[in-house]
Scaffold this motif. Structure first.
Motif, PDB file in Angstrom:
ATOM      1  N   GLU A 193      26.774  40.127  44.787  1.00  0.00           N
ATOM      2  CA  GLU A 193      27.742  40.892  45.395  1.00  0.00           C
ATOM      3  C   GLU A 193      27.994  42.104  44.825  1.00  0.00           C
ATOM      4  O   GLU A 193      28.196  43.193  45.420  1.00  0.00           O
ATOM      5  CB  GLU A 193      28.821  40.003  45.640  1.00  0.00           C
ATOM      6  N   ASN A 216      26.066  44.287  43.345  1.00  0.00           N
ATOM      7  CA  ASN A 216      24.883  45.048  43.799  1.00  0.00           C
ATOM      8  C   ASN A 216      24.763  46.312  42.781  1.00  0.00           C
ATOM      9  O   ASN A 216      24.783  47.323  43.270  1.00  0.00           O
ATOM     10  CB  ASN A 216      25.408  45.869  45.201  1.00  0.00           C
ATOM     11  N   LYS A 261      22.639  48.501  40.802  1.00  0.00           N
ATOM     12  CA  LYS A 261      21.377  49.031  41.136  1.00  0.00           C
ATOM     13  C   LYS A 261      20.422  48.657  39.740  1.00  0.00           C
ATOM     14  O   LYS A 261      20.523  49.082  38.578  1.00  0.00           O
ATOM     15  CB  LYS A 261      21.667  50.508  41.236  1.00  0.00           C
TER      16      LYS A 261
END
Length: 389
Positions: A99, A101, A103
């Motif tokens: 969640e 996220n 990179k």
């Protein structure tokens, strides 16, 4: 078995470095590099495990080296997984990391978590995904957390369904998928289509594997010979000698290790899991007067020097009150590699504290008889050992 505890310790070092703000802004030289180096030397399945964590400046991935918040989230994830005791806790942490996220930080992280919870989390790489898709006729994606979690659920269920044939360790199932995904195994249903394309590749793989087996046999023989020399020298210096418990069945020059070494380590004030790790060190010299470990030796013929140093660090932290001396024993051709690793910033302080030395195979073999005849105690090894300056 040696690797799991050492890798766990390395993950703890990574967590501590992130918390202290000393993790760094590159993969190279970070404690995470040490963890991944130890992982990648554990069989072919983990060969490329470090690649997703290399810092790629142009792409700014994985974004845990320059972004402090992402780095802290990654550290919190590793720390939570270290301390987790239940399946739901580990899965919750994976969902939180997904969640976030971050990179470039995908489900390749699962390979690290596998070494913390091998019965809960399977490792993850391209060949494993390809093997999974071939076996279950799906189209799971490599960099997708959703795909990984779905794969994991299917693997756990299939592993439980065929529990009588498979290991509780999910790495075994992942190994099967790796074999399928790398073309070393073929599913019967589509064998006719696959065989034509893979025949040449399979023949090359078989020849390569044959060469590997022959080389492994040679390495195992030399490893045993070096252990025998260390046993011989230790006994001559009046130490009790303990050899790794999974090597007690070995023999060299018609001398059985079980007849030359003590069967059990003396009682040490350490937890049982630490004692298990210590009992897998290649050779230990025990002072019979104090029942303490005088010297510890790890023989590294071709395996990662990282791994040997990690095990030495692990042992030293477990017995801080004992004046133990530590040696990596490796071929002469690995001299530069050994000394470079001992001198690494991530190891330099610990290596000095450990009195960590390098013993070349040929030098040990050349002076074995003289050490036995003229030596009085372990300090004689310093005459032939090399230390980082």
């Amino acid at each position: 078995m040696k690797a799991f505890r050492a890798i766990r310790r390395g993950v703890k070092d990574t967590v501590d470095a992130i918390a202290a703000g000393s993790f760094g802004n590159d993969f190279k030289g970070s404690p995470l590099e040490i963890v991944l180096a130890a992982i990648t030397e554990q069989k072919q399945v983990f060969e490329g495990a470090a690649h997703p964590f290399y810092w790629k400046p142009k792409l700014r991935i994985p974004d845990i080296y320059e972004n402090v918040q992402n780095q802290q989230k990654f550290g919190a994830f590793l720390n939570a997984c270290l301390n987790a005791t239940r399946e739901d806790q580990v899965l919750d942490e994976m969902s939180r990391l997904a969640e976030a996220n971050i990179k470039g930080l995908g489900p390749s992280v699962a390979t690290i978590v596998y070494f913390l919870h091998p019965t809960l989390v399977p490792p993850f790489n391209t060949a494993i995904v390809n093997g999974f898709n071939a076996l279950f006729n799906t189209k799971q994606k490599l960099g997708s957390w959703q795909s990984y979690l779905s794969m994991r659920e299917t693997i756990v269920q299939a592993n439980a369904r065929h529990r009588s044939l498979l290991s509780k360790d999910l790495g075994a199932f992942a190994g099967l998928l790796f074999e399928l995904g790398s073309g070393r195994l073929i599913i019967q249903n589509n064998a006719d289509d696959v065989l034509k394309d893979l025949q040449e590749k399979a023949e090359k793989a078989a020849a390569r594997r044959h060469s590997q087996v022959i080389e492994e046999q040679k390495e195992e023989s030399e490893h045993t010979q070096v252990q025998h020399m260390l046993i011989k020298i230790g006994r001559a210096l009046k130490y009790q000698v303990f050899v790794a418990r999974n090597d007690r069945h070995r023999s060299c020059h018609d001398e059985a290790f079980s007849q030359l070494t003590i069967e059990q380590l003396p009682a040490l004030d350490v937890p049982s899991e630490v004692m298990d790790t210590i009992s897998l060190i290649d050779v230990l010299w025990i002072d019979p007067q104090t029942s303490t470990i005088a010297c510890a030796f790890e023989v590294e013929k071709s395996t990662s020097i990282y791994s040997g140093i990690l095990r030495m660090k692990d042992l030293a932290r477990s017995i801080p009150s004992q004046s133990c001396h530590y040696y990596l024993v490796a071929p002469n051709k690995r001299q530069q590699e050994v000394m470079a690793q001992i001198s690494r910033p991530a190891f330099r302080g610990d290596a000095a504290d450990l009195s960590l030395g390098y013993l070349p195979f040929d030098i040990l073999r050349q002076h074995c008889d003289a050490l036995c005849m003229l030596g009085e105690n372990h300090s004689v090894l310093k005459k032939i050992a090399q230390f980082s300056t």
